[in-house]
Enzyme design. Structure first.
Site, PDB file in Angstrom:
ATOM      1  N   ASP A 268       0.909  -0.935  -0.493  1.00 23.21           N
ATOM      2  CA  ASP A 268       0.146   0.000  -0.091  1.00 23.21           C
ATOM      3  C   ASP A 268       1.091   0.857   0.067  1.00 23.21           C
ATOM      4  OD1 ASP A 268      -1.809   1.561   0.078  1.00 23.21           O
ATOM      5  OD2 ASP A 268      -3.313   0.992   1.343  1.00 23.21           O
TER       6      ASP A 268
HETATM    7  C1  BGC Z   1      -5.743   3.401   0.681  1.00 21.07           C
HETATM    8  C2  BGC Z   1      -4.946   2.062  -0.701  1.00 21.07           C
HETATM    9  C3  BGC Z   1      -5.006   3.272  -2.093  1.00 21.07           C
HETATM   10  C4  BGC Z   1      -3.514   4.203  -2.174  1.00 21.07           C
HETATM   11  C5  BGC Z   1      -2.990   5.283  -3.295  1.00 21.07           C
HETATM   12  C6  BGC Z   1      -3.908   4.393   0.306  1.00 21.07           C
HETATM   13  O1  BGC Z   1      -3.774   5.624   1.525  1.00 21.07           O
HETATM   14  O2  BGC Z   1      -4.849   3.107   1.569  1.00 21.07           O
HETATM   15  O3  BGC Z   1      -6.178   1.991  -0.618  1.00 21.07           O
HETATM   16  O4  BGC Z   1      -4.491   2.326  -3.454  1.00 21.07           O
HETATM   17  O5  BGC Z   1      -3.304   4.990  -1.467  1.00 21.07           O
HETATM   18  O6  BGC Z   1      -4.328   5.892  -3.647  1.00 21.07           O
END
Ligand code: BGC
Length: 722
Positions: A268
């Site tokens: 993530d």
């Molecule tokens: C989230 C993800 C997301 C990523 C990119 C993170 O803060 O947990 O689900 O895909 O950001 O935006």
């Protein structure tokens, strides 16, 4: 053929080089260029398997080039390698539509998608979002989010498919197919046990192995085995003490070795914590930048002999595999034959908002309102004028044509007076009052929790209006369940639309006015009291040998979120309730919920009859087919969801009283009947045995419960498994 063409091309170019310039250095450069062309052709060759193409490509890469691919850049991109014909790949969030790339179709929240229980529709949502990706140059969709709804206070529940692993798994699989069938890489997230947002980098989910396999893993497993998803995003949180992105058990043992996952495993955003441990544990791609997977750190590990280049090759191979499999490098990023939004995409969004809104309560058939009899309607409350299309954070989509609830009614009732603020006497004299309560993208978004109880001001408004006007209808917009016990007795009708996307207003008006007939069913349980959830209750009971109930770490701190109580700062979150999540707990412990999992009313009535099994006794490993007749016994068209739950009557381990293992949504005209069948395969009867570390079926007595919610069961059919 490609080879001979290449050789031909090579000879022509080669001879012209000699003629044009005889200096050896120039010759060498041109030779390199020719070789590069040959190589690119080979890599592009459809005659070779994806694995062969990747192997040729990786074989040509310098170490620096390989390392450059191991992390993202510019927030959402995978690095290009122009020398070798790899263009940059662009990723974007998320499950409800595209974020951060202008306006797009804002689909209802994933939890509303789950409330539709409509497989074909969810496939179409995936397809529509993929088409918008193709139109906007997005190669990788950072979706679907599939974490299980464990506590209602998780502000990301709206991004996920509810509390039941089977329902979520089936629908997430449909969604993924809709995405990947249309040439976009889907990334199922966040693996694993990411069920709370509180202090998410540090909140350590302590979960026993059986619970992981039965509750928190199955959606990912189905996404891989049935949906063939090619991307997995790891969670922020540690699982059993080890960060997800350094967790060998999750990445190597489960994803690769147990489920045979062949795609890319990425972090993530800003959730990697090491170079060596992450590589050893099986991580491939660090997003969004090279904090740990950078040249300096990796070369140092190579020099020290702590890793070998073959490990880097393997990581690169996994990163490239989905892109080759889906042909991402074989096409231009933008395809103008697809639309960015509008047209049929709006229809799918509206249909989902309608099919995803649950009619929770409808005393004395107050709904639908009769449009022709209305003269004055008051629409008030937190979400009356604001279009709460969706929650915030990665799940937020800038809708291209949002319709608020007020506008939905104005459009539907052009000749009726619609008031959005009203005095007591105006409320009293209105034909109906719609009180729009709930949360919005500020309250529900990643990295914090939201309250279970609505702000006092909203509850007071509901109570006040209900006292003034008997035709009070509550419209809820929230990412999951909320507290209702303190006010529910005072209102005759409640519609829960979760976040209904861009068309929430049109959908709510259409349902309340009876243009559409509600057919959604709750994908999670709504409790009466906070302590009723297994995840929040004090130790309720402990059976010998069994899992004890827990207190979800709540308490005592106040943050300025409506002045509500929020989680205290702790780092270990013990999932002591084990497999007893949601209705598994409510039905096993005999706790009456406010609204049960699977509940949802309609303006017509249905009968489920003649339920039979294809056999009363089967052998371990066999399937059995449930057949039943569904009749629309009312006077308007509608849809019913037949739900099949399995009960293991004499298990040697504790099992939930019932578990959903099949469902079918049936659309019927007034008076129409249809016989449907649901196959219950071997997985329907098994549990995860921690002794042998695999799923097992124990011979013995089972029951198949058939009904239209987890507690409204029409037939209980005995089944022997030998
Ligand atoms: C989230 C993800 C997301 C990523 C990119 C993170 O803060 O947990 O689900 O895909 O950001 O935006």
């Amino acid at each position: 053929m490609f080879r001979s063409l290449s050789v031909f091309l090579f000879l022509i170019l080669f001879s012209s080089c000699i003629v044009l310039d005889s200096r050896s250095i120039r010759l060498a450069t041109d030779e390199d260029e020719i070789n590069r062309i040959i190589l690119l052709e080979e890599i592009a060759s459809k005659d070779l398997s994806v694995e062969e193409r990747i192997s040729i490509l990786v074989g040509e890469m310098t170490l620096e080039e390989k390392i450059s691919l191991l992390s993202g850049y510019k927030d959402f991109y995978i690095e290009p390698l122009e020398r070798l014909g790899l263009r940059p790949l662009r990723s974007a969030d998320a499950t409800m539509g595209l974020r951060g790339i202008g306006r797009s179709t804002a689909m209802p929240a994933a939890i509303a998608m789950a409330a539709t229980w409509d497989e074909k529709l969810v496939y179409d949502i995936g397809r529509v979002i993929a088409e918008e990706c193709r139109a906007k140059g997005i190669d990788i969709l950072l979706a679907p989010g599939v974490n299980i709804y464990r506590v209602p206070t998780n502000s990301r529940n709206f991004e996920y498919f509810g509390e039941d692993p089977y329902l979520a798994g089936v629908l997430a699989t449909d969604y993924i197919k809709g995405i990947q069938d249309n040439g976009v890489l889907a990334t199922v997230k966040h693996f694993a046990a990411n069920n709370s947002e509180y202090d998410r980098h540090r909140m350590n989910s302590i979960v026993d192995e059986r619970t992981l396999h039965e509750i928190y893993f199955p959606v990912f497993k189905m996404a891989i085995e049935k949906g063939n998803v090619l991307g997995v995003m790891m969670a922020y949180n540690p699982v059993n003490g080890i960060s997800a992105s350094e967790n060998e058990y999750l990445m190597r043992d489960i994803l690769r070795d147990t489920w045979g996952f062949k795609g890319v495993i990425m972090t993530d955003w800003i959730s990697s914590y090491s170079t060596l441990d992450s590589i050893k544990a099986g991580l491939n791609l660090e997003m969004p930048t090279d904090t740990y997977f950078n040249e300096k750190a990796i070369k140092k590990l190579l020099t020290e002999g702590l890793i070998v280049e073959a490990e880097i090759d393997e990581m690169v191979g996994y990163i490239l595999y989905p892109s080759f499999e889906l042909g991402l490098y074989d096409r231009a990023p933008v395809d103008n034959s697809f639309v960015e939004f509008g047209g049929e995409h709006d229809e799918v969004a509206l249909k989902t908002a309608i099919e995803g809104s649950v009619l929770l309560k409808n005393d004395k058939n107050l709904l639908p309102l009769k449009g022709e009899e209305l003269k004055k309607v008051v629409i008030i409350g937190h979400n009356a004028v604001k279009t709460a299309t969706t929650g915030g954070g990665a799940g937020n989509v800038k809708a291209h044509n949002p319709v608020s609830i007020v506008d939905g009614f104005k459009n539907a009732l052009p000749n009726v007076e619609i008031m959005t603020s009203a005095s007591s006497s105006q409320i009293k004299s209105a034909d109906a009052v719609i009180v729009c309560i709930g949360f919005d993208s500020w309250h529900e978004q990643e990295s914090h929790e939201r309250p279970w109880r609505l702000p006092k001001s909203q509850i007071n408004l509901v109570k006040k209006v209900a006292k003034l006007n008997p035709n009070t209808i509550v419209s809820i917009t929230a990412g999951g369940g909320i507290e209702t016990e303190s006010w529910i007795g005072e209102v005759p009708a409640i519609l829960h639309s979760f976040y209904g996307g861009q068309s929430i207003g049109t959908a709510v008006a259409s349902l309340i006015l009876g243009e559409s007939n509600p057919s959604a069913k709750l994908p999670m349980t709504m409790a009466k009291y906070w302590e009723d959830f297994s995840t929040t209750a004090p130790d309720r009971y402990i059976r010998e040998n069994q899992i004890s109930w827990t207190i979800f770490p709540m308490i005592n701190l106040k943050i300025p979120l409506f002045g509500s109580t929020v989680l205290r700062q702790i780092w270990d979150s013990e999932y002591k309730e084990g497999i007893m999540v949601g209705y598994r707990h409510f039905t096993t412990a005999n706790v009456t919920p406010q609204f049960a999992f699977g509940h949802g009313l309609s303006y017509t009535s249905f009968e489920i009859s003649d339920a039979t099994l294809s056999a009363s006794s089967i052998n371990i490993g066999d399937s059995v087919t449930l057949t039943c007749k569904v009749t629309n016994t009312g006077d308007r068209a509608g849809a019913e969801v037949v739900q099949a739950y399995i009960r293991d009557v004499d298990s040697s381990v504790i099992r939930p009283d019932r578990e959903l293992k099949g469902f079918k949504k049936v659309f019927l005209d007034a008076g129409e009947s249809q016989t449907i069948s649901i196959e219950l395969d071997k997985d329907s009867f098994s549990f995860y045995d921690i002794e042998i570390t695999d799923w097992v079926i124990e011979p013995g007595q089972f029951e198949v419960l058939v009904g239209n919610s987890s507690v409204d069961i029409d037939s209980t059919l005995p089944l022997t498994v030998n």
